[in-house]
Design an enzyme around this catalytic site. Structure first.
Site, mmCIF file in Angstrom:
data_model
loop_
_atom_site.group_PDB
_atom_site.id
_atom_site.type_symbol
_atom_site.label_atom_id
_atom_site.label_comp_id
_atom_site.label_asym_id
_atom_site.label_seq_id
_atom_site.Cartn_x
_atom_site.Cartn_y
_atom_site.Cartn_z
ATOM 1 N N GLU A 191 49.299 30.605 44.754
ATOM 2 C CA GLU A 191 48.197 31.262 44.172
ATOM 3 C C GLU A 191 48.636 32.769 43.937
ATOM 4 O O GLU A 191 48.980 33.378 44.470
ATOM 5 C CB GLU A 191 46.964 31.312 45.571
ATOM 6 C CG GLU A 191 46.028 32.090 45.056
ATOM 7 C CD GLU A 191 44.627 31.600 45.682
ATOM 8 O OE1 GLU A 191 44.541 30.455 46.259
ATOM 9 O OE2 GLU A 191 43.352 32.315 45.682
ATOM 10 N N ARG A 192 48.252 33.086 42.661
ATOM 11 C CA ARG A 192 48.534 34.306 42.142
ATOM 12 C C ARG A 192 49.978 34.582 42.229
ATOM 13 O O ARG A 192 50.423 35.583 42.405
ATOM 14 C CB ARG A 192 47.674 35.407 42.934
ATOM 15 C CG ARG A 192 46.266 35.203 43.271
ATOM 16 C CD ARG A 192 45.510 34.952 41.889
ATOM 17 N NE ARG A 192 43.986 34.838 42.283
ATOM 18 C CZ ARG A 192 43.144 34.644 41.179
ATOM 19 N NH1 ARG A 192 43.662 34.537 39.929
ATOM 20 N NH2 ARG A 192 42.086 34.266 41.700
ATOM 21 N N ASN A 234 44.031 30.945 51.731
ATOM 22 C CA ASN A 234 43.192 29.870 51.601
ATOM 23 C C ASN A 234 43.849 28.587 51.941
ATOM 24 O O ASN A 234 44.665 27.714 51.165
ATOM 25 C CB ASN A 234 42.849 29.617 49.991
ATOM 26 C CG ASN A 234 42.183 30.939 49.452
ATOM 27 O OD1 ASN A 234 41.319 31.572 50.194
ATOM 28 N ND2 ASN A 234 42.704 31.566 48.486
ATOM 29 N N GLU A 315 35.206 34.003 50.530
ATOM 30 C CA GLU A 315 35.417 33.372 49.425
ATOM 31 C C GLU A 315 35.337 31.805 49.639
ATOM 32 O O GLU A 315 36.201 30.765 49.185
ATOM 33 C CB GLU A 315 36.735 33.810 48.455
ATOM 34 C CG GLU A 315 36.459 35.195 48.249
ATOM 35 C CD GLU A 315 37.993 35.680 47.254
ATOM 36 O OE1 GLU A 315 38.764 34.983 47.505
ATOM 37 O OE2 GLU A 315 37.602 36.326 46.384
ATOM 38 N N ARG A 348 41.658 38.827 58.644
ATOM 39 C CA ARG A 348 41.335 39.533 57.521
ATOM 40 C C ARG A 348 40.096 39.875 57.226
ATOM 41 O O ARG A 348 38.881 39.195 57.415
ATOM 42 C CB ARG A 348 41.793 38.624 56.202
ATOM 43 C CG ARG A 348 43.271 38.281 56.327
ATOM 44 C CD ARG A 348 43.702 37.438 55.210
ATOM 45 N NE ARG A 348 44.211 38.202 53.863
ATOM 46 C CZ ARG A 348 43.577 37.838 52.729
ATOM 47 N NH1 ARG A 348 42.431 37.055 52.600
ATOM 48 N NH2 ARG A 348 43.924 38.660 51.798
ATOM 49 N N ARG A 359 29.191 45.653 46.227
ATOM 50 C CA ARG A 359 30.257 44.854 46.994
ATOM 51 C C ARG A 359 31.244 45.550 47.739
ATOM 52 O O ARG A 359 31.440 45.183 48.795
ATOM 53 C CB ARG A 359 30.957 43.838 45.811
ATOM 54 C CG ARG A 359 32.152 43.052 46.565
ATOM 55 C CD ARG A 359 32.770 42.259 45.476
ATOM 56 N NE ARG A 359 34.375 42.116 45.820
ATOM 57 C CZ ARG A 359 35.297 41.340 45.127
ATOM 58 N NH1 ARG A 359 34.687 40.898 44.017
ATOM 59 N NH2 ARG A 359 36.397 41.476 45.479
ATOM 60 N N ASP A 388 39.680 45.117 45.830
ATOM 61 C CA ASP A 388 40.587 44.015 45.783
ATOM 62 C C ASP A 388 41.764 44.270 44.966
ATOM 63 O O ASP A 388 42.011 43.676 43.932
ATOM 64 C CB ASP A 388 39.931 42.830 45.052
ATOM 65 C CG ASP A 388 40.473 41.411 45.311
ATOM 66 O OD1 ASP A 388 41.574 41.436 45.963
ATOM 67 O OD2 ASP A 388 40.067 40.453 44.687
ATOM 68 N N GLU A 410 47.270 45.724 54.541
ATOM 69 C CA GLU A 410 47.595 44.504 53.454
ATOM 70 C C GLU A 410 47.611 45.093 51.951
ATOM 71 O O GLU A 410 46.728 45.554 51.292
ATOM 72 C CB GLU A 410 46.817 43.433 53.620
ATOM 73 C CG GLU A 410 46.962 42.035 52.392
ATOM 74 C CD GLU A 410 45.931 40.977 52.512
ATOM 75 O OE1 GLU A 410 45.682 40.628 53.895
ATOM 76 O OE2 GLU A 410 45.751 40.477 51.436
ATOM 77 N N GLU A 416 48.792 40.609 40.603
ATOM 78 C CA GLU A 416 47.329 39.956 40.283
ATOM 79 C C GLU A 416 46.685 40.772 39.101
ATOM 80 O O GLU A 416 46.103 40.294 38.013
ATOM 81 C CB GLU A 416 46.782 39.546 41.404
ATOM 82 C CG GLU A 416 45.366 38.791 41.187
ATOM 83 C CD GLU A 416 44.567 38.468 42.344
ATOM 84 O OE1 GLU A 416 45.100 38.544 43.576
ATOM 85 O OE2 GLU A 416 43.341 38.129 41.984
HETATM 86 C C1 BDP Z 1 41.811 37.693 45.571
HETATM 87 C C2 BDP Z 1 42.493 36.689 44.466
HETATM 88 C C3 BDP Z 1 42.384 35.312 45.602
HETATM 89 C C4 BDP Z 1 42.585 35.498 47.001
HETATM 90 C C5 BDP Z 1 42.078 36.748 47.455
HETATM 91 C C6 BDP Z 1 42.085 37.111 49.140
HETATM 92 O O1 BDP Z 1 41.999 36.408 43.577
HETATM 93 O O2 BDP Z 1 43.127 34.477 45.105
HETATM 94 O O3 BDP Z 1 42.489 34.345 47.781
HETATM 95 O O4 BDP Z 1 42.114 37.822 46.795
HETATM 96 O O5 BDP Z 1 42.868 37.985 49.186
HETATM 97 O O6 BDP Z 1 42.428 38.823 44.988
HETATM 98 O O7 BDP Z 1 41.814 36.141 49.873
#
Ligand code: BDP
EC number: 3.2.1.131
Length: 719
Positions: A191-192, A234, A315, A348, A359, A388, A410, A416
């Site tokens: 992911e990313r 995730n 998410e 987290r 947000r 983010d 973190e 990204e």
């Molecule tokens: C976002 C990303 C996503 C991550 C999320 C996270 O787009 O893919 O899962 O952060 O940190 O920036 O959980």
């Protein structure tokens, strides 16, 4: 006949030699070795001084970690000095002695012992010693891992061609837990991730331990990283199945000699998904029991397992709130299961439901009330900023507000939101900006660095996490300069007070050599790169302007229909002006910061200009500090971003003869791409904002080559 054969044989040998040379060159310059190249010392005088002083080496003690240090020193020395250095049993004149304090006996005087006591388990000392009629360079520590860290540092000192005549280095990590977070999935995707597929080959584990695992561990240890979360936040629940746990164990075994503990991200619904329970409710005794048994099973396999990283109720991920329980209920249940084994939970704080108008308030609002309510082996893992991983954000207000909760910072190494692995963006300045931000939590000087170091309020645990930018690309990070972000993360995790400029200088030397002109050029390129990206992506506090892939600009994008879509959520441009009113009169996000800071952010005249539009909705004609109107300032900043990339390109061009052709060409091509993208960012954003400002782009600046529709129609990134 003879002559022809002679000639053709010659020709063949010659071609073979060329081929070999080329291959050697390719192999040498493909970036795989990262900053552990150990190229031969170029300066003849330094080389002969080193050779005189480093005639042999001695190790005292034996363990897998000492073996790792020995291999590193042996290989490093022979490569740096251009000859094999013998190992001896006894301490000899002009040698290197690597020994833990426990083995030094009479060779350790009072002063050395006292000094070592200050350095903890992982610290080390490198010192020239004269004793018993011998001169030697001592690398010592309280533990084997300290020796490994000391060995790496010593090799780095040599590679920097620094004098070793009067060495006296002592160092120790300021944070206990220095972790990479891999967002890698069991199917090999990341992911990313922008540097290929995952380096963890789950299919061939536990049977195959690839060389890359060892080199990964070496690289991490060389900068002091001592933990790794192997899988995506995730989280696929399968990571906790017996089938995967033996694979995790194999990796833990491979990394252990390098002082690296493994951790996994867990899926909160694992008791349902793999445990066949009907619920994952943390208050349910069967669920608690399931996690306890799971923890026991893991520690049976991996006695020094690190713990769990958890993304819950964020998410779409499952979490305790699905059962009407709180984040603390969920975290503490897992903490209880891990506590008997000394494992930790990294919970987290990245949560948002987009229900609110603003947000960026959400994470703080959710977690501030939990201060002091987490079990003692729980970290709250907080992103550097409240949104983010944007090119620039103010620090996350939780850093100034959680005096009874261990906070783990973190940051994201994978770019990204910063041009993936295409853009050259050195992130050291971003890390430094966050770490050195003053939270004013307990008066002036209580910086984020001091908070996470536990110097503001005592913290039983301290730590930092970096979302890895590593993949199976031959050079690990795809962009050669993205390696610097891995390096800088390690160094600044070890010591959050380090300056980004000093860290990149180290990396430049270790990666490109000691040529002064080259180093000055690299320093210029890298140190301006992050500000360039901020300028062409989101200057003056603008944020979240990217498309769905997070690569290209799409300030017009709405996540959801108005009024809660992106446009309204983030930049709020209108005929009057632009920016998000987060003052007391607006969303009041300013009130999440401590008194003095709140006042400063709240007042448009004292708010730092870099956060102007983050906290304020300012009129298009608002006068900025340069005397320009806001609109003109915006145009200038966006343009400056592009011009800086061009300056970086020009500088790189001047370094052509000083860099190997392979890396030179790759970086050159990537910079060409970056320049194109920077122009797209500038033009798309300015044309779009112009639809509100209705003001011209100053004539002295480059005009966009296309109209807004062209940019809107551009394909989002290929990633
Ligand atoms: C976002 C990303 C996503 C991550 C999320 C996270 O787009 O893919 O899962 O952060 O940190 O920036 O959980």
């Amino acid at each position: 006949m003879f002559r022809t054969t002679f000639r053709s044989t010659h020709l063949r040998i010659f071609s073979l030699l060329i081929l070999l040379l080329l291959q050697a060159k390719t192999h040498a310059e493909d970036g795989y070795k990262l900053w552990l190249r150990y190229d031969r010392i170029q300066n003849k005088k330094t080389l002969s001084l080193y050779q005189d002083q480093l005639k042999q080496y001695t190790f005292m003690g034996s363990s897998a970690t000492i073996n790792a240090a020995k291999t590193e020193l042996r290989n490093g020395l022979s490569s740096l000095l251009g000859k094999k250095i013998p190992e001896t049993d006894a301490i000899k004149n002009n040698s290197i002695v690597v020994a833990p304090l426990s083995r030094l006996g009479a060779n350790a005087d009072k002063e050395l012992r006292a000094q070592l006591r200050q350095l903890g388990k992982e610290g080390f000392i490198i010192k020239n010693i004269t004793g018993g009629g011998k001169n030697y360079t001592l690398i010592t520590a309280n533990s084997d891992i300290g020796l490994l860290y000391g060995t790496f540092r010593f090799l780095q000192i040599l590679a920097s061609e620094t004098s070793i005549a009067r060495l006296s280095v002592s160092d120790f990590p300021r944070l206990q837990n220095r972790l990479l977070n891999h967002w890698d999935n069991p199917d090999g995707s990341i992911e990313r991730g922008y540097a290929g597929r995952s380096i963890f080959e789950w299919n061939t584990l536990p049977g195959k331990i690839s060389r890359r695992y060892i080199d990964y561990a070496r690289a991490n240890a060389s900068v002091g990283i001592n933990g790794t979360v192997l899988n995506n936040v995730n989280a696929n629940p399968n990571i906790l199945t017996p089938e995967y746990l033996v694979k995790v164990k194999a990796l833990a075994d491979a990394f252990r000699p390098y002082g690296i503990k493994v951790y996994v991200s867990v899926n909160f619904a694992a008791p349902i998904r793999i445990g066949k329970l009907a619920t994952a409710d943390p208050a349910d005794p069967a669920v608690k029991q399931w996690w306890k048994k799971k923890a026991d099973e893991i520690y049976q396999l991996i006695p020094d397992f690190g713990g769990f990283c958890v993304k819950a109720n964020s998410e779409g991920q499952p979490g305790p709130q699905d059962y009407g329980r709180s984040h603390t209920d969920g975290a503490n249940m897992l903490a209880e299961a891990l506590a008997p084994h000394r494992g930790i939970v990294m919970w987290r704080a990245f949560v948002y439901k987009n229900r609110e108008q603003d947000r960026i308030r959400e994470s703080y609002d959710e977690f501030h009330p939990t201060n002091g309510k987490f079990a003692s082996n729980v970290f709250l893992q907080v992103k550097n900023g409240p949104i983010d991983f944007q090119p620039r954000e103010p620090f996350h207000p939780l850093f100034g507000a959680m005096d009874k909760t261990p906070l783990m910072l973190e940051v994201q190494l994978t770019q990204e939101y910063l041009g993936f692995s295409t853009h050259l963006v050195y992130l050291g300045p971003l890390f430094e900006e966050c770490l050195q931000s003053d939270t004013y939590a307990k008066g002036q000087g209580t910086t984020v660095a001091k908070v996470i170091e536990g110097k503001v309020s005592p913290q039983k645990m301290t730590g930092i996490a970096g979302v890895a930018n590593i993949g199976d690309a031959r050079n690990w990070t795809a962009h050669p300069f993205a390696q610097a972000n891995w390096y800088a993360f390690g160094r600044m995790s070890w010591n959050p007070e380090l300056k980004a400029s000093g860290v990149i200088r180290e990396w430049n030397i270790l990666t490109f050599g000691n040529n002064k002109v080259l180093l000055d050029g690299l320093q210029q390129i890298t140190m301006q790169s992050r500000e360039a990206a901020v300028n062409y992506m989101g200057p003056l506090g603008l944020t979240m302007l990217m498309d769905i892939s997070h690569y290209r600009p799409a300030p017009w994008r709405r996540d959801k229909p108005a009024p809660t879509g992106t446009r309204e959520s983030f930049h709020r441009a209108d005929e009057k002006g632009i920016g998000f009113d987060r003052t007391a009169a607006g969303s009041d996000a300013v009130s999440q910061y401590a008194g003095a800071l709140k006042e400063r952010f709240n007042d448009i005249h004292t708010c730092p200009e870099k956060f102007l539009l983050w906290f304020h909705h300012a009129d298009w004609d608002y006068k900025t500090s340069s005397g320009k109107t806001l609109w003109n300032e915006l145009c200038y900043r966006y343009s400056a971003g592009v011009y800086t990339v061009r300056a970086m390109q020009n500088k790189w061009e001047t370094l052509k003869t000083l860099v190997d052709p392979e890396r030179f060409t790759l970086v050159k091509n990537l910079l060409t791409e970056q320049e194109k993208e920077a122009v797209i960012w500038r033009d798309a954003c300015l044309l779009y904002f112009q639809t509100f400002s209705k003001r011209p782009i100053p004539a002295e600046l480059e005009a966009p080559a296309h109209d807004l529709e062209y940019y809107k129609a551009l394909k989002v990134s290929m990633n």
